[in-house]
Scaffold this motif. Sequence first.
Motif, PDB file in Angstrom:
ATOM      1  N   ILE A   4       4.980 -23.761  43.471  1.00  0.00           N
ATOM      2  CA  ILE A   4       3.609 -24.283  43.419  1.00  0.00           C
ATOM      3  C   ILE A   4       3.499 -25.352  42.329  1.00  0.00           C
ATOM      4  CG2 ILE A   4       1.211 -23.684  42.858  1.00  0.00           C
ATOM      5  CD1 ILE A   4       1.687 -20.988  44.263  1.00  0.00           C
ATOM      6  N   GLN A   5       4.080 -25.069  41.165  1.00  0.00           N
ATOM      7  CA  GLN A   5       4.041 -26.050  40.065  1.00  0.00           C
ATOM      8  C   GLN A   5       4.675 -27.378  40.498  1.00  0.00           C
ATOM      9  OE1 GLN A   5       5.945 -23.277  37.205  1.00  0.00           O
ATOM     10  NE2 GLN A   5       4.376 -23.944  35.755  1.00  0.00           N
ATOM     11  N   ALA A   6       5.819 -27.257  41.178  1.00  0.00           N
ATOM     12  CA  ALA A   6       6.523 -28.469  41.600  1.00  0.00           C
ATOM     13  C   ALA A   6       5.703 -29.245  42.626  1.00  0.00           C
ATOM     14  CB  ALA A   6       7.883 -28.098  42.182  1.00  0.00           C
ATOM     15  N   GLU A   7       5.088 -28.505  43.548  1.00  0.00           N
ATOM     16  CA  GLU A   7       4.294 -29.136  44.594  1.00  0.00           C
ATOM     17  C   GLU A   7       3.106 -29.899  43.980  1.00  0.00           C
ATOM     18  OE1 GLU A   7       4.853 -29.557  47.672  1.00  0.00           O
ATOM     19  OE2 GLU A   7       2.894 -30.448  48.179  1.00  0.00           O
ATOM     20  N   ILE A   8       2.488 -29.296  42.992  1.00  0.00           N
ATOM     21  CA  ILE A   8       1.339 -29.950  42.343  1.00  0.00           C
ATOM     22  C   ILE A   8       1.795 -31.226  41.646  1.00  0.00           C
ATOM     23  CG2 ILE A   8      -0.326 -29.731  40.436  1.00  0.00           C
ATOM     24  CD1 ILE A   8      -0.506 -26.713  41.271  1.00  0.00           C
ATOM     25  N   GLU A   9       2.893 -31.122  40.928  1.00  0.00           N
ATOM     26  CA  GLU A   9       3.382 -32.285  40.189  1.00  0.00           C
ATOM     27  C   GLU A   9       3.765 -33.414  41.140  1.00  0.00           C
ATOM     28  OE1 GLU A   9       6.384 -33.125  36.450  1.00  0.00           O
ATOM     29  OE2 GLU A   9       6.063 -31.103  37.165  1.00  0.00           O
ATOM     30  N   ARG A  10       4.341 -33.005  42.306  1.00  0.00           N
ATOM     31  CA  ARG A  10       4.782 -34.001  43.266  1.00  0.00           C
ATOM     32  C   ARG A  10       3.601 -34.699  43.938  1.00  0.00           C
ATOM     33  NH1 ARG A  10       8.594 -31.093  45.653  1.00  0.00           N
ATOM     34  NH2 ARG A  10       7.126 -30.165  47.098  1.00  0.00           N
ATOM     35  N   SER A  11       2.583 -33.927  44.289  1.00  0.00           N
ATOM     36  CA  SER A  11       1.552 -34.529  45.147  1.00  0.00           C
ATOM     37  C   SER A  11       0.304 -35.004  44.418  1.00  0.00           C
ATOM     38  CB  SER A  11       1.178 -33.565  46.275  1.00  0.00           C
ATOM     39  OG  SER A  11       0.905 -32.303  45.732  1.00  0.00           O
ATOM     40  N   LEU A  12       0.138 -34.615  43.156  1.00  0.00           N
ATOM     41  CA  LEU A  12      -1.078 -35.076  42.474  1.00  0.00           C
ATOM     42  C   LEU A  12      -0.744 -36.129  41.428  1.00  0.00           C
ATOM     43  CD1 LEU A  12      -3.372 -31.979  41.922  1.00  0.00           C
ATOM     44  CD2 LEU A  12      -3.441 -33.716  43.686  1.00  0.00           C
ATOM     45  N   ILE A  13      -0.914 -37.360  41.806  1.00  0.00           N
ATOM     46  CA  ILE A  13      -0.717 -38.456  40.871  1.00  0.00           C
ATOM     47  C   ILE A  13      -2.105 -38.970  40.513  1.00  0.00           C
ATOM     48  CG2 ILE A  13       0.324 -40.727  40.519  1.00  0.00           C
ATOM     49  CD1 ILE A  13       2.480 -38.767  41.085  1.00  0.00           C
ATOM     50  N   LEU A  14      -2.368 -39.087  39.231  1.00  0.00           N
ATOM     51  CA  LEU A  14      -3.710 -39.492  38.818  1.00  0.00           C
ATOM     52  C   LEU A  14      -4.048 -40.912  39.235  1.00  0.00           C
ATOM     53  CD1 LEU A  14      -4.188 -37.988  35.281  1.00  0.00           C
ATOM     54  CD2 LEU A  14      -5.164 -37.262  37.453  1.00  0.00           C
TER      55      LEU A  14
ATOM     56  N   ALA B 140       4.179 -28.478  28.481  1.00  0.00           N
ATOM     57  CA  ALA B 140       3.377 -28.657  29.683  1.00  0.00           C
ATOM     58  C   ALA B 140       4.268 -28.417  30.896  1.00  0.00           C
ATOM     59  CB  ALA B 140       2.808 -30.067  29.723  1.00  0.00           C
ATOM     60  N   GLY B 141       3.738 -27.701  31.866  1.00  0.00           N
ATOM     61  CA  GLY B 141       4.483 -27.488  33.101  1.00  0.00           C
ATOM     62  C   GLY B 141       5.488 -26.353  33.043  1.00  0.00           C
ATOM     63  N   SER B 142       5.473 -25.581  31.949  1.00  0.00           N
ATOM     64  CA  SER B 142       6.446 -24.483  31.881  1.00  0.00           C
ATOM     65  C   SER B 142       5.806 -23.178  32.360  1.00  0.00           C
ATOM     66  CB  SER B 142       6.971 -24.332  30.461  1.00  0.00           C
ATOM     67  OG  SER B 142       5.892 -24.075  29.590  1.00  0.00           O
ATOM     68  N   PHE B 143       6.582 -22.109  32.376  1.00  0.00           N
ATOM     69  CA  PHE B 143       6.031 -20.804  32.735  1.00  0.00           C
ATOM     70  C   PHE B 143       6.564 -19.766  31.772  1.00  0.00           C
ATOM     71  CE2 PHE B 143       9.545 -18.310  34.352  1.00  0.00           C
ATOM     72  CZ  PHE B 143      10.528 -19.273  34.589  1.00  0.00           C
ATOM     73  N   VAL B 144       5.799 -18.686  31.596  1.00  0.00           N
ATOM     74  CA  VAL B 144       6.223 -17.591  30.734  1.00  0.00           C
ATOM     75  C   VAL B 144       5.909 -16.286  31.442  1.00  0.00           C
ATOM     76  CG1 VAL B 144       5.589 -16.328  28.637  1.00  0.00           C
ATOM     77  CG2 VAL B 144       6.090 -18.764  28.506  1.00  0.00           C
ATOM     78  N   VAL B 145       6.862 -15.380  31.434  1.00  0.00           N
ATOM     79  CA  VAL B 145       6.622 -14.054  32.004  1.00  0.00           C
ATOM     80  C   VAL B 145       6.221 -13.122  30.874  1.00  0.00           C
ATOM     81  CG1 VAL B 145       7.639 -12.120  33.243  1.00  0.00           C
ATOM     82  CG2 VAL B 145       8.325 -14.455  33.804  1.00  0.00           C
ATOM     83  N   PHE B 146       5.142 -12.423  31.097  1.00  0.00           N
ATOM     84  CA  PHE B 146       4.650 -11.535  30.055  1.00  0.00           C
ATOM     85  C   PHE B 146       5.565 -10.331  29.875  1.00  0.00           C
ATOM     86  CE2 PHE B 146       2.361  -8.055  28.263  1.00  0.00           C
ATOM     87  CZ  PHE B 146       1.684  -8.665  27.227  1.00  0.00           C
ATOM     88  N   ASN B 147       5.781  -9.950  28.623  1.00  0.00           N
ATOM     89  CA  ASN B 147       6.503  -8.696  28.370  1.00  0.00           C
ATOM     90  C   ASN B 147       5.842  -7.957  27.216  1.00  0.00           C
ATOM     91  OD1 ASN B 147       7.423  -9.722  25.877  1.00  0.00           O
ATOM     92  ND2 ASN B 147       9.012 -10.844  26.983  1.00  0.00           N
ATOM     93  N   SER B 148       6.346  -6.767  26.903  1.00  0.00           N
ATOM     94  CA  SER B 148       5.639  -5.923  25.949  1.00  0.00           C
ATOM     95  C   SER B 148       5.702  -6.469  24.517  1.00  0.00           C
ATOM     96  CB  SER B 148       6.194  -4.504  26.002  1.00  0.00           C
ATOM     97  OG  SER B 148       7.580  -4.564  25.792  1.00  0.00           O
ATOM     98  N   VAL B 149       6.751  -7.216  24.198  1.00  0.00           N
ATOM     99  CA  VAL B 149       6.821  -7.800  22.862  1.00  0.00           C
ATOM    100  C   VAL B 149       5.651  -8.770  22.671  1.00  0.00           C
ATOM    101  CG1 VAL B 149       8.158  -9.269  21.318  1.00  0.00           C
ATOM    102  CG2 VAL B 149       9.328  -7.610  22.788  1.00  0.00           C
ATOM    103  N   MET B 150       5.420  -9.546  23.719  1.00  0.00           N
ATOM    104  CA  MET B 150       4.308 -10.477  23.656  1.00  0.00           C
ATOM    105  C   MET B 150       2.985  -9.751  23.498  1.00  0.00           C
ATOM    106  SD  MET B 150       5.319 -13.296  26.424  1.00  0.00           S
ATOM    107  CE  MET B 150       3.674 -13.734  26.816  1.00  0.00           C
ATOM    108  N   TYR B 151       2.909  -8.607  24.148  1.00  0.00           N
ATOM    109  CA  TYR B 151       1.674  -7.836  24.071  1.00  0.00           C
ATOM    110  C   TYR B 151       1.406  -7.405  22.631  1.00  0.00           C
ATOM    111  CZ  TYR B 151      -1.550  -3.980  24.532  1.00  0.00           C
ATOM    112  OH  TYR B 151      -2.612  -3.144  24.372  1.00  0.00           O
ATOM    113  N   GLU B 152       2.441  -6.889  21.972  1.00  0.00           N
ATOM    114  CA  GLU B 152       2.278  -6.457  20.581  1.00  0.00           C
ATOM    115  C   GLU B 152       1.879  -7.642  19.706  1.00  0.00           C
ATOM    116  OE1 GLU B 152       2.072  -3.443  19.562  1.00  0.00           O
ATOM    117  OE2 GLU B 152       2.536  -2.737  21.588  1.00  0.00           O
ATOM    118  N   GLU B 153       2.534  -8.770  19.935  1.00  0.00           N
ATOM    119  CA  GLU B 153       2.205  -9.978  19.180  1.00  0.00           C
ATOM    120  C   GLU B 153       0.745 -10.363  19.378  1.00  0.00           C
ATOM    121  OE1 GLU B 153       4.560 -13.404  20.174  1.00  0.00           O
ATOM    122  OE2 GLU B 153       6.392 -12.393  19.512  1.00  0.00           O
ATOM    123  N   ALA B 154       0.351 -10.313  20.651  1.00  0.00           N
ATOM    124  CA  ALA B 154      -1.018 -10.724  20.982  1.00  0.00           C
ATOM    125  C   ALA B 154      -2.020  -9.804  20.308  1.00  0.00           C
ATOM    126  CB  ALA B 154      -1.216 -10.705  22.492  1.00  0.00           C
TER     127      ALA B 154
END
Length: 704
Positions: free
Chosen positions: A371-381, A424-438
């Motif tokens: 989905i990220q790639a598709e958006i980047e490909r088809s949406l040019i400002l 910009a344009g990256s992704f992160v998968v949530f895990n429990s370490v992040m939860y504790e940090e948050a």
Amino acid sequence: MTKNTIFVVEDEVIVARDIQSRLQKMDYEVVGTAARGEDAVERVLDLRPDLVMMDINLRGEMDGIDAATNIRAEYDVPIIFCTAYSNKETLARAKITVPYGYVLKPFDNRELEITIEIALYEHQINVELEIARERLIATVSNIDDGVVTADRQGKVLLANAAAIRILGIAEESLLGSDLDSTFTLGAFTEGDEVVTLEVPDPSSEIVDQAVTRQYLTSSDAARVPIEIGVSWFKLRQEQLQVVTFRDITQRLSQEEQLVRSAFYDSLTKLPNRQLFFDRVTSRMISSDAGGDQMQGKDAFTVVLFGIDRLSVIKQGLGIEASDTVIVEVGQIISAALNPQDTISHFGGGTFAVVLYEAGEVGLGVVIANDIQAEIERSLILAGESSVSVVVSAGIVQYSAQYTSVDELIRDGETALQKAKQEAAGSFVVFNSVMYEEAKKFVYVRSALQEAILEDELVCCYQPIVDLESLEIKSFEALVRWNHKELGEVPPSEFIPMAEQSGLILPLGDQLLEQVCRQLAAFQDKGLKGFNFAVNISAQQFNADLPVRLDKLISQTALAPSDITLEITERIAMAAVESNFQLMEAFRERGHKISVDDFGTGYSSLAYLKRFPLDTLKIDQAFVRELALDSDDFVITKAIIDLGHSLGLKIIAEGIETEDQLLILRQLGCNLGQGYHIQKACTVDEILAASASNASLGKALLPVK
Ligand code: C2E
Ligand code: CA
Ligand code: CA
């Protein structure tokens, strides 16, 4: 009480006189008399008495009955006929004019008075009834609800204007028709019962029908949504039914509108947060009901997409363009989903998606990346042909540990935020370490807020010395926070947090004031010969700062040169005209400006020429690796030489060893700061050293 007025019509003058005097004795006012019918009509209509006494037999063209008919055609007044004789035919004619009584001549007073009183009373009642009837008719014909009254057999007796309008049937054909055939009804939603208006079985009990929604097929075959109810009542031994119904077309569209605005985002037309939560919650409940572990086919993945730099798009291209981007991103995401998946626009260009078939987080990542790639490909400002729209993604896997959608979304949002920070344009998968940090982040932030309110943050001061004499030339103010539960929280942890949440502004203000007052207090005690350096964050570096400083300087009677502003290389080099102007403003006032962490940014030294600076602080990283034959030695030497050629003084920070100190001295570095010389000290430590003429570590206080 005013007297009742009576007009007397009598062609025998003597009889007229007699009646007149009798009436006056009875306390009535005789307003006039007439002998001829024509005169009577004219004068009654003129005088408008409360009652007319009318002789039937009059001389002339018009007899009393004709006169009465003419009068009542225009004026509703009770009329009493008086006559000496009467034949059947005359009485029959008289009846039609709605007489209020007869008196036969000769009449006695008592009989006359009773007849008059009854006539006046009866007329009064009739007037009131008529008014009530007119009001009723006006009401029924003016309401928007259709009202149809029918008898026990379902024959229509009455229909108001709204009924005629909604049914689309003329009044003539409506009256007398059968209810059942007049109303063609159908179920409102499939499976609903259809209301029937059939004649109820004579043996069965008559019951009202509660108001229900139905579709009515009107005479022109239009399907009108209505609400219809039937109630029965008894009138003079007769069972009557009233059917009330109303056209709810408009209400339905309002209801729909309401549902839409409550559950759908008006911009993207996608479900809003509320509807999304409802849907995912019910899905979670139904998979819980299965009792299985949340794995395999019951597990799913939640992805939060956030459009990067949306505020930049908004500022640069306008709100319409940024709205268009949001709508288009929503369309691309929607198109990529399976039919059972759920999407929502949470607002502000953040979309939440539940991928039900993504039982493994890896699958969720693949779909999100596509989905990220598709958006980047088809949406040019538009207008910026080379700039495309980029979205970041926060991904979280549903597992049994989650008991609510809120928790899932919270973690998805945390992951999204992380992704946006990373790139910009990256992704992160949530895990429990992040939860504790948050969790900790949230806690520390609110504790910090409190600490600012309670004025709990205190500055310590690290000496900056002349590298030759080790005499203190300046102190750098470094904030310290000792929290009752968290203990010592290092500024490297909470300053970035304060910067992210905007808390840096009140905090910076507070510290600036603390520092100014402290330096003034030192000067009062005779501790002089050094100035204070204050760290300034990017957000603080704005047009308010010189104003704020002016005020503090004049309040504390400091000299402007007593304060050095430490700004990072990044702030100094940000090619923003306003920064340049700000630096000029400080320089004009006589403040000093020091560029902190120099060497970590991207700037070339030559570029610095433009700016009104005083000192450069070589970053600790170079000092740490400083050995005679290292790369850092070469770089540090170059920085010092070039700095000097620009007329700047050089500070080396993070001096931890004697070797480093000696090398820096050899390189001609003017000033230095570091643990090897002295760590940041409290005010009390400085005062104690001054009182006993002692040094602060290797740093020497200026002689008094
Ligand atoms: P900075 O401005 O580069 O400050 C120097 C940091 O290096 C201080 O850490 C100081 O204690 C530490 N330091 C000094 N000498 C040595 C040494 O020999 N070896 C080592 N390893 N470190 C040394 P601190 O106090 O933890 O502050 C960290 C950062 O927090 C500062 O970096 C500054 O960016 C920020 N900060 C501290 N106080 C304030 C403040 O009042 N306002 C703002 N805006 N930022 C502050
Ligand atoms: Ca600093
Ligand atoms: Ca520094």
